[in-house]
Design an enzyme around this catalytic site. Structure first.
Site, PDB file in Angstrom:
ATOM      1  N   ASN A 104       0.821  -1.219   0.000  1.00 48.44           N
ATOM      2  CA  ASN A 104       0.000   0.000   0.000  1.00 48.44           C
ATOM      3  C   ASN A 104       0.848   1.260   0.000  1.00 48.44           C
ATOM      4  O   ASN A 104       1.922   1.286   0.598  1.00 48.44           O
ATOM      5  CB  ASN A 104      -0.914   0.046   1.226  1.00 48.44           C
ATOM      6  CG  ASN A 104      -2.066  -0.932   1.104  1.00 48.44           C
ATOM      7  OD1 ASN A 104      -2.157  -1.667   0.136  1.00 48.44           O
ATOM      8  ND2 ASN A 104      -2.930  -0.943   2.098  1.00 48.44           N
ATOM      9  N   ILE A 105       0.298   2.300  -0.585  1.00 48.07           N
ATOM     10  CA  ILE A 105       1.069   3.552  -0.698  1.00 48.07           C
ATOM     11  C   ILE A 105       1.504   4.068   0.662  1.00 48.07           C
ATOM     12  O   ILE A 105       2.589   4.608   0.826  1.00 48.07           O
ATOM     13  CB  ILE A 105       0.264   4.605  -1.499  1.00 48.07           C
ATOM     14  CG1 ILE A 105       1.176   5.739  -1.949  1.00 48.07           C
ATOM     15  CG2 ILE A 105      -0.926   5.135  -0.703  1.00 48.07           C
ATOM     16  CD1 ILE A 105       0.638   6.523  -3.113  1.00 48.07           C
ATOM     17  N   LYS A 106       0.671   3.833   1.694  1.00 48.77           N
ATOM     18  CA  LYS A 106       1.024   4.391   3.016  1.00 48.77           C
ATOM     19  C   LYS A 106       2.262   3.708   3.608  1.00 48.77           C
ATOM     20  O   LYS A 106       2.960   4.305   4.430  1.00 48.77           O
ATOM     21  CB  LYS A 106      -0.147   4.324   3.980  1.00 48.77           C
ATOM     22  CG  LYS A 106      -0.562   2.929   4.369  1.00 48.77           C
ATOM     23  CD  LYS A 106      -1.693   2.980   5.366  1.00 48.77           C
ATOM     24  CE  LYS A 106      -2.017   1.585   5.844  1.00 48.77           C
ATOM     25  NZ  LYS A 106      -3.348   1.137   5.631  1.00 48.77           N
ATOM     26  N   GLY A 107       2.565   2.498   3.192  1.00 47.68           N
ATOM     27  CA  GLY A 107       3.847   1.877   3.511  1.00 47.68           C
ATOM     28  C   GLY A 107       4.058   1.468   4.954  1.00 47.68           C
ATOM     29  O   GLY A 107       3.118   1.149   5.676  1.00 47.68           O
ATOM     30  N   PHE A 108       5.323   1.523   5.400  1.00 51.11           N
ATOM     31  CA  PHE A 108       5.718   0.973   6.708  1.00 51.11           C
ATOM     32  C   PHE A 108       7.030   1.599   7.140  1.00 51.11           C
ATOM     33  O   PHE A 108       7.915   1.827   6.314  1.00 51.11           O
ATOM     34  CB  PHE A 108       5.882  -0.553   6.549  1.00 51.11           C
ATOM     35  CG  PHE A 108       6.249  -1.274   7.802  1.00 51.11           C
ATOM     36  CD1 PHE A 108       5.330  -1.424   8.833  1.00 51.11           C
ATOM     37  CD2 PHE A 108       7.521  -1.806   7.964  1.00 51.11           C
ATOM     38  CE1 PHE A 108       5.668  -2.090   9.998  1.00 51.11           C
ATOM     39  CE2 PHE A 108       7.873  -2.488   9.120  1.00 51.11           C
ATOM     40  CZ  PHE A 108       6.933  -2.630  10.143  1.00 51.11           C
TER      41      PHE A 108
END
Ligand code: B12
Length: 251
Positions: free
Chosen positions: A124-128
């Site tokens: 996902n674009i929001k990432g980690f």
């Protein structure tokens, strides 16, 4: 120095702490049982520093004590990163230059596993951990199939999307489900594709041993704490850089 002892209060004192649950109600006998287990595991003396009833039939323990075992760091075997860590800009540039098209990634949690947070952290674009996920990369097209995808569904979708890489997450490890599901998945891809056309197979999850890729029939295993940038860098190295090296060598 390659021979080490754990450290608690003073250097080399061998002190360690471990936690476990015993299937018995909390009592003095349960505490004694926890000490007995610790002694049998080589911890002597062993001190119960925390105990808590987990419902009526179980007790959780934290035990602190001394072990005599030595660690030889020269004998440690780990999978070291064997590809360069790239920025998103570098990944995009390498794909543009090397593939001259988008790199296609198909991801899923397979079997009955519904733990999507891990694969979403990567995709996902929001990432980690402050890094954006693969959807952020302009040269990577991500098809995230979500939870509980069957192996035949995954293979069919990978073929339909002409996937360069298939990313599978396995979080539940009860009865070795993660290992069995991964082996089933890799066997299905081997059957469905000619060897030189098979997408790169990548599996990840918190309890995987990164050293067992070959045994599972996949190209790479990622464990806990993996970041999207590591995965994007690996895919670029494995797909783009190695393809370029093969073309150059005329194979
Ligand atoms: C959130 C959660 C859930 C949520 C999941 C929601 C969702 N949409 O994902 C819900 C409530 C649905 C759930 C359900 C269940 N859960 Co649960 N759950 C958790 C929990 C608390 C956190 C997991 C998580 O999100 N971690 C955060 C992510 C970011 O970490 P990660 O998954 O490790 O991912 C990282 C790496 O591993 C790696 N990675 C992961 N996948 C991939 C894939 C690729 C390709 C790559 C490159 C990298 C990669 O990159 C990620 C980022 O670093 C854990 C306990 C814990 N604290 O870990 C239990 C846990 C995983 N659950 C567990 C269990 C037992 C269940 C249930 C069976 C409970 C039940 N009896 O119903 C069900 C099973 C449902 C199912 N069919 O799968 C157990 C599993 C035990 C085991 N050894 O198998 C755990 C460990 C809890 C426990 N101690 O008992 N759960």
């Amino acid at each position: 120095m390659t021979i080490l002892r754990p450290y608690g209060d003073t250097t080399g004192d061998g002190m360690v702490q471990m936690s476990f649950t015993l299937p018995m109600p909390h009592s003095k006998v349960a505490e004694g049982a926890a000490v007995q287990l610790a002694n049998k595991m080589g911890m002597d003396p062993a001190l119960v520093v925390h105990h808590k009833a987990m419902g009526p039939d179980f007790t959780f323990f934290v035990v602190y004590g001394r072990v005599n075992h030595l660690v030889d760091t020269s004998q440690v075997k780990v999978v070291e990163r064997d590809f360069p860590l790239l920025t998103p800009k570098e990944v995009n540039a390498a794909i543009k230059r090397g593939l001259r098209r988008e790199l296609v990634v198909v991801g899923a949690c397979i079997g009955t596993d519904a733990h999507t947070v891990g694969i979403d952290a990567i995709l996902n674009i929001k990432g980690f951990a402050g890094e954006k996920g693969l959807e952020y990369y302009s040269e990577i097209r991500v098809v995230n199939l979500g939870a509980q995808v069957s192996v035949p569904q995954l293979v069919a979708r990978a073929q339909e999307e002409r996937a360069d890489a298939v990313l599978v997450s396995q979080v539940v490890t009860q009865r070795e489900a993660h290992l069995l599901n991964t082996k089933e998945m890799s066997a299905a891809f081997r059957e469905a594709y000619p060897a030189d056309k098979r997408p790169l197979l990548v599996v990840g999850g918190p309890r995987f041993d990164e050293g067992i890729a070959a045994e599972l029939g996949v190209d790479r295993v990622f464990a806990r704490g993996t970041t999207p940038g590591e995965v994007a860098s690996y895919l670029t190295d494995a797909i783009v850089a190695r393809r370029a090296a093969r073309t150059e060598a005329g194979v």
